[in-house]
Design an enzyme around this catalytic site. Sequence first.
Site, PDB file in Angstrom:
ATOM      1  N   MET A  27       1.012  -1.386   0.097  1.00 11.32           N
ATOM      2  CA  MET A  27       0.019  -0.014  -0.177  1.00 11.32           C
ATOM      3  C   MET A  27       0.852   1.365  -0.090  1.00 11.32           C
ATOM      4  SD  MET A  27      -3.442  -1.030   1.866  1.00 11.32           S
ATOM      5  CE  MET A  27      -3.059  -0.571   3.674  1.00 11.32           C
ATOM      6  N   SER A  29       3.925   3.844   1.123  1.00 14.60           N
ATOM      7  CA  SER A  29       4.467   4.210   2.041  1.00 14.60           C
ATOM      8  C   SER A  29       5.780   3.434   2.715  1.00 14.60           C
ATOM      9  CB  SER A  29       3.590   4.451   3.203  1.00 14.60           C
ATOM     10  OG  SER A  29       3.939   5.043   4.436  1.00 14.60           O
ATOM     11  N   HIS A  31       8.886   0.931   3.566  1.00 16.53           N
ATOM     12  CA  HIS A  31       9.772   1.068   4.797  1.00 16.53           C
ATOM     13  C   HIS A  31      10.606  -0.138   4.534  1.00 16.53           C
ATOM     14  CE1 HIS A  31       7.470  -2.220   6.443  1.00 16.53           C
ATOM     15  NE2 HIS A  31       6.439  -1.391   6.678  1.00 16.53           N
ATOM     16  N   HIS A  34       9.342  -3.607   3.669  1.00 15.89           N
ATOM     17  CA  HIS A  34       8.853  -3.831   2.252  1.00 15.89           C
ATOM     18  C   HIS A  34      10.161  -4.239   1.220  1.00 15.89           C
ATOM     19  CE1 HIS A  34       5.466  -1.151   3.571  1.00 15.89           C
ATOM     20  NE2 HIS A  34       4.843  -2.103   2.863  1.00 15.89           N
ATOM     21  N   LEU A 145       5.634 -11.338   7.460  1.00 16.18           N
ATOM     22  CA  LEU A 145       5.092 -12.011   8.422  1.00 16.18           C
ATOM     23  C   LEU A 145       4.439 -11.208   9.557  1.00 16.18           C
ATOM     24  CD1 LEU A 145       7.165 -15.499   8.481  1.00 16.18           C
ATOM     25  CD2 LEU A 145       4.754 -15.249   8.421  1.00 16.18           C
ATOM     26  N   ASP A 147       2.312  -9.416   9.359  1.00 17.19           N
ATOM     27  CA  ASP A 147       0.854  -9.782   9.002  1.00 17.19           C
ATOM     28  C   ASP A 147       0.773 -11.062   9.001  1.00 17.19           C
ATOM     29  OD1 ASP A 147      -0.052  -6.663   9.013  1.00 17.19           O
ATOM     30  OD2 ASP A 147       1.333  -6.715   7.217  1.00 17.19           O
ATOM     31  N   SER A 182       6.261  -0.617  10.133  1.00 17.76           N
ATOM     32  CA  SER A 182       5.130  -0.324   9.853  1.00 17.76           C
ATOM     33  C   SER A 182       4.990   0.953   9.208  1.00 17.76           C
ATOM     34  CB  SER A 182       4.252  -0.605  11.160  1.00 17.76           C
ATOM     35  OG  SER A 182       2.825  -0.023  10.778  1.00 17.76           O
ATOM     36  N   SER A 183       4.052   1.181   8.082  1.00 19.20           N
ATOM     37  CA  SER A 183       3.711   2.311   7.632  1.00 19.20           C
ATOM     38  C   SER A 183       3.069   3.164   8.531  1.00 19.20           C
ATOM     39  CB  SER A 183       2.890   2.056   6.405  1.00 19.20           C
ATOM     40  OG  SER A 183       3.488   1.266   5.436  1.00 19.20           O
ATOM     41  N   ARG A 184       2.302   2.473   9.563  1.00 16.91           N
ATOM     42  CA  ARG A 184       1.791   3.589  10.764  1.00 16.91           C
ATOM     43  C   ARG A 184       2.523   3.939  11.486  1.00 16.91           C
ATOM     44  NH1 ARG A 184      -2.677  -0.552   9.098  1.00 16.91           N
ATOM     45  NH2 ARG A 184      -4.251   0.610   8.074  1.00 16.91           N
TER      46      ARG A 184
END
EC number: 6.3.2.1
Lengths: 283, 283
Positions: A27, A29, A31, A34, A145, A147, A182-184
């Site tokens: 998605m 964003s 890091h 990815h 992993l 997720d 995490s992108s968040r």
Amino acid sequence: MEVIYDRDRLRQYRSGVPQPVGFIPTMGSLHEGHLSLIRQARKECKTVIVSIYVNPLQFGPGEDFERYPRDLERDVSLVKEAGADGVFAPTREEMLPRPSITKVTVSGLTDRLCGASRPGHFDGVATVVTKLFHLIQPDRAYFGLKDAQQVAVIQRMVEDLHMPVTIVPCPTLREPDGLAMSSRNVYLSPSERERALILNRSLEEATRRWKTGEWQRGTEAARYLRETITSEPGVELDYAEVLTYPGLEPVESFHKEEFVLAAVAARVGSTRLIDNRIWQGRE
Amino acid sequence: MEVIYDRDRLRQYRSGVPQPVGFIPTMGSLHEGHLSLIRQARKECKTVIVSIYVNPLQFGPGEDFERYPRDLERDVSLVKEAGADGVFAPTREEMLPRPSITKVTVSGLTDRLCGASRPGHFDGVATVVTKLFHLIQPDRAYFGLKDAQQVAVIQRMVEDLHMPVTIVPCPTLREPDGLAMSSRNVYLSPSERERALILNRSLEEATRRWKTGEWQRGTEAARYLRETITSEPGVELDYAEVLTYPGLEPVESFHKEEFVLAAVAARVGSTRLIDNRIWQGRE
């Protein structure tokens, strides 16, 4: 490296590239997590394609679809640096030319953990991943992993629907202080960032205790995680569970299971974070 | 012509055949309708693959899954004669190595006509067709318009999920007396066979009246069909509806719609039969 915005060009591009094709759906964003997937695909595939698409179907009402961080230019340059051959960055119009009345659902696996807190989330994930697989037709697809439930859901979907693709689960990457990437994470204030470390710390300590053999059942390990996270001020526990992996069933005895997932989710300020460990047998 | 029973051999076979690949999914018990699909595919494709699989997912409880006619040897010789290159005839074990918890659903389109009488039927169809598409990876797939709703559902599923396949709808074939060909016609006794002709006869007469322009709305045409079929002794009407095609919405005015589906279903003895006409504009 080519950046592709529409399905027609993608099909054309896809038909001319050497196989095997590795695919990393994201998605954006991006890091290091990815990028590690891209590098892994680069080692194993002749062609590497990354998709960047913030999938509206996997966000619930009131979730952060609107404010989810987006920076295509930066993402494209990171993907290029990591060695991909193509980026598929469709608009919402291109992926959803009209409302999608077709849904892919994986029952059972999706009603617990993040599926319980985010109803419909995994239907949205399964449906968009199916669409992307049909568009990109990868031989191998790489998923992180962090997720872990998502990996279990996609793996099961691929098997049930006989999809011609191999799912490659890849390890979670962490910041130097242990926070799962995490992108968040960009949402966190410095003090929230500090408090968020309890997720990884509790999993680390739970792993140590699990290794000593002091726990017999998954619920004992889950209670430890729950109590540890709940005791951290400013952190609101969503769930802490210890289940078989990838079946996501209760663990009656650690001695009987090959893989076990210890998974936690919590809200730190307004940011929802998840983390986990996968325990393999008794070490 | 090769007959293939397992997925591994199918993948191997598929990877070696010339493209485009045409595919005709069937439940066996083949009749001229199926064979016309094979012949059409033969004209348009370099490789033609037929599947023969009685899909348990699309039968409801109390339906005729158990007694559905099966004769693989006869089917294989018909397929060969019609000019196919390969037959995929998997066992249930091979298609469903474990219970499938993954489902493909197309909402809206599937809650009316046959979908209302047979809850879950189109989920079963959409799911198995998705599996077969993933296994066979056809460029073109051929479906008979006797199952017009099925064609609409599959076409919409293919579009929504961006499946890389072209759906080719083909005309219904009929017996000399007008009865639409169906594998279920073998269930009919001679007197039921006679009474079953009311389906085609009512559609034929409705088409004549529609052409004269005496009807404005779909409901008027549907009422005619309903009354005509209901008046036939020994025939129990399931539905008679006239809807837009492929959207399956009410027809407010025949003048406004490009394609309209007049569809009927009825039980003759214990056999459920369907038939339809697709009307294009005002002739």
